[in-house]
Design a protein around this motif. Structure first.
Motif, PDB file in Angstrom:
ATOM      1  N   ASP A 117       1.160  -0.991   0.027  1.00 16.89           N
ATOM      2  CA  ASP A 117       0.010  -0.089   0.543  1.00 16.89           C
ATOM      3  C   ASP A 117       0.820   0.684  -0.207  1.00 16.89           C
ATOM      4  O   ASP A 117       0.026   2.206  -0.808  1.00 16.89           O
ATOM      5  N   GLU A 118       2.270   1.558   0.742  1.00 17.45           N
ATOM      6  CA  GLU A 118       3.007   2.082   0.646  1.00 17.45           C
ATOM      7  C   GLU A 118       3.425   2.609  -0.629  1.00 17.45           C
ATOM      8  O   GLU A 118       3.768   4.002  -0.887  1.00 17.45           O
ATOM      9  N   VAL A 119       4.256   1.334  -1.001  1.00 15.00           N
ATOM     10  CA  VAL A 119       4.938   1.521  -2.511  1.00 15.00           C
ATOM     11  C   VAL A 119       3.759   2.403  -3.548  1.00 15.00           C
ATOM     12  O   VAL A 119       3.780   3.109  -4.054  1.00 15.00           O
ATOM     13  N   LEU A 120       2.594   1.804  -3.645  1.00 14.98           N
ATOM     14  CA  LEU A 120       1.173   1.991  -4.150  1.00 14.98           C
ATOM     15  C   LEU A 120       1.350   4.028  -4.074  1.00 14.98           C
ATOM     16  O   LEU A 120       0.775   4.335  -4.928  1.00 14.98           O
ATOM     17  N   ARG A 121       1.234   4.564  -2.546  1.00 11.89           N
ATOM     18  CA  ARG A 121       0.961   5.571  -2.486  1.00 11.89           C
ATOM     19  C   ARG A 121       2.036   6.228  -2.733  1.00 11.89           C
ATOM     20  O   ARG A 121       1.475   7.607  -3.575  1.00 11.89           O
ATOM     21  N   LEU A 122       3.209   6.109  -2.445  1.00  6.45           N
ATOM     22  CA  LEU A 122       4.343   6.844  -3.034  1.00  6.45           C
ATOM     23  C   LEU A 122       4.368   6.300  -5.018  1.00  6.45           C
ATOM     24  O   LEU A 122       4.342   8.187  -5.230  1.00  6.45           O
ATOM     25  N   LEU A 123       4.072   5.390  -5.772  1.00  7.87           N
ATOM     26  CA  LEU A 123       3.610   5.554  -7.141  1.00  7.87           C
ATOM     27  C   LEU A 123       2.854   7.000  -7.607  1.00  7.87           C
ATOM     28  O   LEU A 123       2.282   7.629  -8.604  1.00  7.87           O
ATOM     29  N   LYS A 124       1.071   6.919  -6.916  1.00  7.87           N
ATOM     30  CA  LYS A 124       0.278   7.803  -7.012  1.00  7.87           C
ATOM     31  C   LYS A 124       0.654   9.253  -7.007  1.00  7.87           C
ATOM     32  O   LYS A 124       0.161  10.274  -8.136  1.00  7.87           O
ATOM     33  N   GLN A 125       1.748   9.490  -5.577  1.00  5.64           N
ATOM     34  CA  GLN A 125       1.997  10.747  -5.746  1.00  5.64           C
ATOM     35  C   GLN A 125       3.387  11.114  -6.762  1.00  5.64           C
ATOM     36  O   GLN A 125       3.243  12.412  -7.050  1.00  5.64           O
ATOM     37  N   GLY A 126       3.976   9.991  -7.133  1.00  2.00           N
ATOM     38  CA  GLY A 126       4.952  10.402  -8.235  1.00  2.00           C
ATOM     39  C   GLY A 126       6.051  10.831  -7.991  1.00  2.00           C
ATOM     40  O   GLY A 126       7.067  10.845  -7.809  1.00  2.00           O
ATOM     41  N   LEU A 127       6.051  10.320  -6.494  1.00  2.00           N
ATOM     42  CA  LEU A 127       7.656   9.883  -5.798  1.00  2.00           C
ATOM     43  C   LEU A 127       8.109   9.284  -5.709  1.00  2.00           C
ATOM     44  O   LEU A 127       9.424   8.815  -6.204  1.00  2.00           O
ATOM     45  N   VAL A 128       7.983   8.219  -7.031  1.00  2.00           N
ATOM     46  CA  VAL A 128       9.087   6.952  -7.658  1.00  2.00           C
ATOM     47  C   VAL A 128       8.297   6.843  -8.603  1.00  2.00           C
ATOM     48  O   VAL A 128       7.076   7.160  -8.727  1.00  2.00           O
ATOM     49  N   THR A 129       9.305   6.230 -10.052  1.00  2.00           N
ATOM     50  CA  THR A 129       8.082   5.563 -11.011  1.00  2.00           C
ATOM     51  C   THR A 129       7.765   3.832 -10.988  1.00  2.00           C
ATOM     52  O   THR A 129       8.795   3.310 -10.802  1.00  2.00           O
ATOM     53  N   VAL A 130       7.163   4.080 -11.654  1.00  2.00           N
ATOM     54  CA  VAL A 130       7.004   2.473 -11.724  1.00  2.00           C
ATOM     55  C   VAL A 130       8.108   1.424 -12.238  1.00  2.00           C
ATOM     56  O   VAL A 130       8.908   0.563 -11.841  1.00  2.00           O
ATOM     57  N   ALA A 131       8.961   2.008 -13.349  1.00  2.00           N
ATOM     58  CA  ALA A 131      10.318   1.708 -13.816  1.00  2.00           C
ATOM     59  C   ALA A 131      11.345   1.834 -12.578  1.00  2.00           C
ATOM     60  O   ALA A 131      11.849   0.604 -12.225  1.00  2.00           O
ATOM     61  N   GLU A 132      11.723   2.708 -11.704  1.00  2.00           N
ATOM     62  CA  GLU A 132      12.256   2.287 -10.161  1.00  2.00           C
ATOM     63  C   GLU A 132      11.792   1.296  -9.988  1.00  2.00           C
ATOM     64  O   GLU A 132      12.356   0.215  -9.517  1.00  2.00           O
ATOM     65  N   VAL A 133      10.699   0.695  -9.011  1.00  2.00           N
ATOM     66  CA  VAL A 133       9.893  -0.276  -8.753  1.00  2.00           C
ATOM     67  C   VAL A 133      10.160  -1.418  -9.486  1.00  2.00           C
ATOM     68  O   VAL A 133      11.230  -2.637  -8.760  1.00  2.00           O
ATOM     69  N   GLN A 134      10.377  -1.368 -10.736  1.00  2.00           N
ATOM     70  CA  GLN A 134      10.320  -2.784 -11.576  1.00  2.00           C
ATOM     71  C   GLN A 134      11.899  -3.235 -11.471  1.00  2.00           C
ATOM     72  O   GLN A 134      12.371  -4.259 -11.541  1.00  2.00           O
ATOM     73  N   GLN A 135      12.355  -1.957 -11.050  1.00  2.00           N
ATOM     74  CA  GLN A 135      14.490  -1.981 -11.820  1.00  2.00           C
ATOM     75  C   GLN A 135      14.140  -2.316  -9.984  1.00  2.00           C
ATOM     76  O   GLN A 135      15.395  -3.550  -9.886  1.00  2.00           O
ATOM     77  N   TYR A 136      13.960  -2.017  -8.614  1.00  4.81           N
ATOM     78  CA  TYR A 136      14.041  -2.445  -7.562  1.00  4.81           C
ATOM     79  C   TYR A 136      13.926  -4.001  -7.060  1.00  4.81           C
ATOM     80  O   TYR A 136      14.316  -4.354  -6.568  1.00  4.81           O
ATOM     81  N   VAL A 137      12.681  -4.339  -8.133  1.00  3.21           N
ATOM     82  CA  VAL A 137      12.113  -5.566  -8.019  1.00  3.21           C
ATOM     83  C   VAL A 137      13.040  -7.137  -8.890  1.00  3.21           C
ATOM     84  O   VAL A 137      13.835  -7.837  -8.032  1.00  3.21           O
ATOM     85  N   GLN A 138      13.990  -6.444  -9.688  1.00  2.00           N
ATOM     86  CA  GLN A 138      14.756  -7.214 -10.760  1.00  2.00           C
ATOM     87  C   GLN A 138      15.650  -7.296 -10.083  1.00  2.00           C
ATOM     88  O   GLN A 138      16.424  -8.036  -9.873  1.00  2.00           O
TER      89      GLN A 138
END
Length: 128
Positions: free
Chosen positions: A81-102
């Motif tokens: 939920d916190e990651v989703l909140r950060l994504l919605k607020q534009g504080l992180v990008t989908v690409a950054e989250v995907q890179q971290y997961v990778q």
């Protein structure tokens, strides 16, 4: 005539479910008021039956609300939920989250390979 129906259907296609529920509730309330004013008893319900109906309605409403809101109880769900909140607020990008997961996946694969190599070197494995 067909064109009028298509035009009306297009106009109504954007109406939300909550709006339809409110409209249906208003229609039922007005119908009930008219019938009661004319001396008819449209809803013959005893107090006990009404209590049971309201109780069951509250039970199902609370269950539905819980499912709708997707209550996050576990620490993993709260983090998601916190990651989703950060994504919605534009504080992180989908690409950054995907890179971290990778990166995490690669780290797991490296750890698994190292563990397998350690087991192989110590001789604690079976060969067929």
């Amino acid at each position: 005539m067909k064109e009028k129906f298509i035009k009306i259907a297009d106009a109504l296609s954007g109406v939300s479910v909550s709006t339809w529920v409110v409209l249906a509730t208003i229609l039922l309330a007005v119908t009930n008021a008219i019938l009661t004013a004319t001396g008819h008893n449209p809803i013959e319900v005893s107090d006990d039956q009404l209590f049971q109906l309201v109780s069951w309605a509250l039970v199902f409403a609370s269950i539905g609300y819980g499912i709708w809101k997707n209550m996050s109880i576990t620490k993993s769900a709260q983090t998601a939920d916190e990651v989703l909140r950060l994504l919605k607020q534009g504080l992180v990008t989908v690409a950054e989250v995907q890179q971290y997961v990778q990166q995490v996946k690669e780290k797991q694969n490296t750890s698994a390979d190292q563990s397998a190599e350690t087991v192989k070197n110590t001789g604690n494995y079976k060969t067929e």
